[in-house]
Scaffold this motif. Structure first.
Motif, short mmCIF file in Angstrom:
data_model
loop_
_atom_site.label_atom_id
_atom_site.label_comp_id
_atom_site.label_asym_id
_atom_site.label_seq_id
_atom_site.Cartn_x
_atom_site.Cartn_y
_atom_site.Cartn_z
N ALA A 329 0.84 -1.20 0.00
CA ALA A 329 0.00 0.00 0.00
C ALA A 329 0.87 1.25 0.00
O ALA A 329 0.56 2.25 -0.67
N ALA A 330 1.96 1.22 0.75
CA ALA A 330 2.88 2.36 0.81
C ALA A 330 3.49 2.63 -0.57
O ALA A 330 3.60 3.78 -1.00
N LEU A 331 3.88 1.57 -1.28
CA LEU A 331 4.46 1.73 -2.61
C LEU A 331 3.43 2.28 -3.59
O LEU A 331 3.76 3.08 -4.48
N ALA A 332 2.18 1.89 -3.43
CA ALA A 332 1.12 2.40 -4.30
C ALA A 332 0.94 3.90 -4.10
O ALA A 332 0.84 4.66 -5.08
N LYS A 333 0.92 4.33 -2.86
CA LYS A 333 0.80 5.77 -2.60
C LYS A 333 2.04 6.51 -3.11
O LYS A 333 1.92 7.56 -3.76
N TYR A 334 3.20 5.98 -2.83
CA TYR A 334 4.46 6.58 -3.27
C TYR A 334 4.47 6.74 -4.79
O TYR A 334 4.80 7.80 -5.32
N THR A 335 4.11 5.69 -5.50
CA THR A 335 4.13 5.69 -6.95
C THR A 335 3.10 6.65 -7.54
O THR A 335 3.40 7.46 -8.43
#
Length: 397
Positions: A329-335
């Motif tokens: 989820a963190a990578l999705a927000k980051y991306t």
């Protein structure tokens, strides 16, 4: 005779989906999506005006409730079932129209409603879930403090037992609905050092919510600076299922993917605006779209947008399967927030001077994306969470 230039309407949704990522969306989910699309289109001029005036059109929150678009997929008594994909599509579509209204869904459903549904007693759920879902009551989620943003685990707001009451003292900042709502989920540290959630009605003596003025982002929703001074609430105001800071973290994890969907909505809006404008705007005797440089920019924008779409669709499937991890989820927000920022900047540039006009919407999206880039965990915090998972080494202080 000089012909007056009339710019094209760049707000029309083009349903850009180059990889057919959303062609097989189930009809049950598509119903929510269509409903959100109608809301976004019908209210666009009104929210644009509200953004310009820094007004909060609360009646539109009621309308979102009437359309059953406020639950963010939260499960609870009296709530309509909504899959993670449907919840994501609603976040995307509402944010395609306006980031402030997208934030309403995130605050009202993603944070306040979810906290009560996950950790509340049966009595608390009975009292608050349906009214919040219908937009009849406004809810807030108060975790961030003036001195504790990214390090929210270090919060200083206290909750001390005094006979048949809890007494809360402290400050919170950047709290959506915190000055204009009905109930606030206040996260505070008890005498034992445990962080728990408390339901505080905003009419309670000692609760003061002051609307933060001077914002240049998300101007059509009010955030508050909250001061809690000897606020007395009954013992049953505590959310019984909230037993540590991890409880608040569980809520934030669930909404982090929603932020990625919201960023996709903003990115879709600015891409569609740029493409429409490029195909209609003429300079040097030809449309902008006929220039090589513009076509390269549009292609680069499409590549980023498509990556964002694939990210959201796949993670919605992981969420549905119950296998979504916090760092995914963190990578999705980051991306996606990074991608949305890039697309907004390019779209603003392609529209030239018209790109700074609210009538063309791009500058509003560009400003609102800045808030998404920060809330629910900044880019730097997401990177450290992912980095810790990759390396096994924590870079947090």
């Amino acid at each position: 005779m000089t012909t007056q230039y009339l710019p094209p309407d760049v707000s029309t949704a083009l349903d850009t989906d180059y990889y057919a990522v959303f062609t097989d969306v189930p009809e049950a989910d598509r119903v929510f999506w269509k409903r959100a699309r109608s809301f976004a289109d019908e209210t666009l001029d009104e929210v644009n005006e509200a953004w310009d005036k820094a007004d909060y059109p609360v009646h539109l929150v009621r309308r979102l409730g009437e359309l059953d678009l406020l639950t963010d997929g939260v499960v609870g008594p009296g709530l309509t079932p909504m899959s993670p994909l449907a919840a994501g599509l609603v976040n995307m579509e509402i944010s395609r129209g306006d980031g402030s209204m997208g934030t309403v869904v995130a605050v009202q459903g993603g944070l306040a409603l979810r906290s009560i549904a996950l950790f509340g007693s049966d009595k608390q759920k009975q009292q608050w879930l349906a009214p919040l879902a219908r937009g009849e009551k406004l809810g807030a989620f108060a975790l961030t403090e003036p001195a504790h943003g990214s390090d929210s685990v270090a919060l200083e707001t206290t909750a001390v037992r005094d006979g048949g009451h809890w007494v809360l003292n402290g400050e919170k900042k950047w709290i959506g609905n915190g000055s204009v709502g009905d109930v606030t989920v206040v996260w505070a540290r008890t005498e034992e050092g445990t962080v728990r959630g408390f339901l505080v009605e905003q009419t309670t003596l000692g609760y003061r919510g002051e609307t933060i003025r001077g914002k240049a982002s998300l101007r059509a929703i009010h955030q508050a600076h909250i001061t809690l001074t000897d606020v007395r609430v009954p013992l049953d105001a505590v959310l019984p299922g909230s037993t540590s800071f991890k409880s608040a973290g569980t809520v934030l994890l669930a909404t982090r993917l929603g932020v990625a969907w919201a960023a996709l909505g903003h990115a879709t809006a600015v891409f569609d605006a740029a493409l429409t404008y490029a195909k209609h705007r003429e300079q040097f005797g030809r449309t902008l779209a006929s220039f090589q440089l513009v076509q390269e920019r549009l292609t680069r924008m499409l590549a980023t947008l498509t990556t964002m779409q694939l990210t959201c669709r796949h993670l919605a499937a992981l969420d549905q399967a119950g296998t979504l991890t916090p760092t995914q989820a963190a990578l999705a927000k980051y991306t996606n927030t990074r991608g949305a920022r890039d697309l907004a900047a390019t779209a603003r540039d392609l529209l030239g001077g018209n790109g700074i006009l609210l009538a063309n919407h791009v500058i509003r999206h560009m400003a609102d994306i800045e808030s998404l880039h920060t809330y629910e965990g900044t880019e730097s915090i997401q990177a450290l969470l992912i980095g810790r998972d990759l390396t096994g080494i924590s870079a947090f202080g």
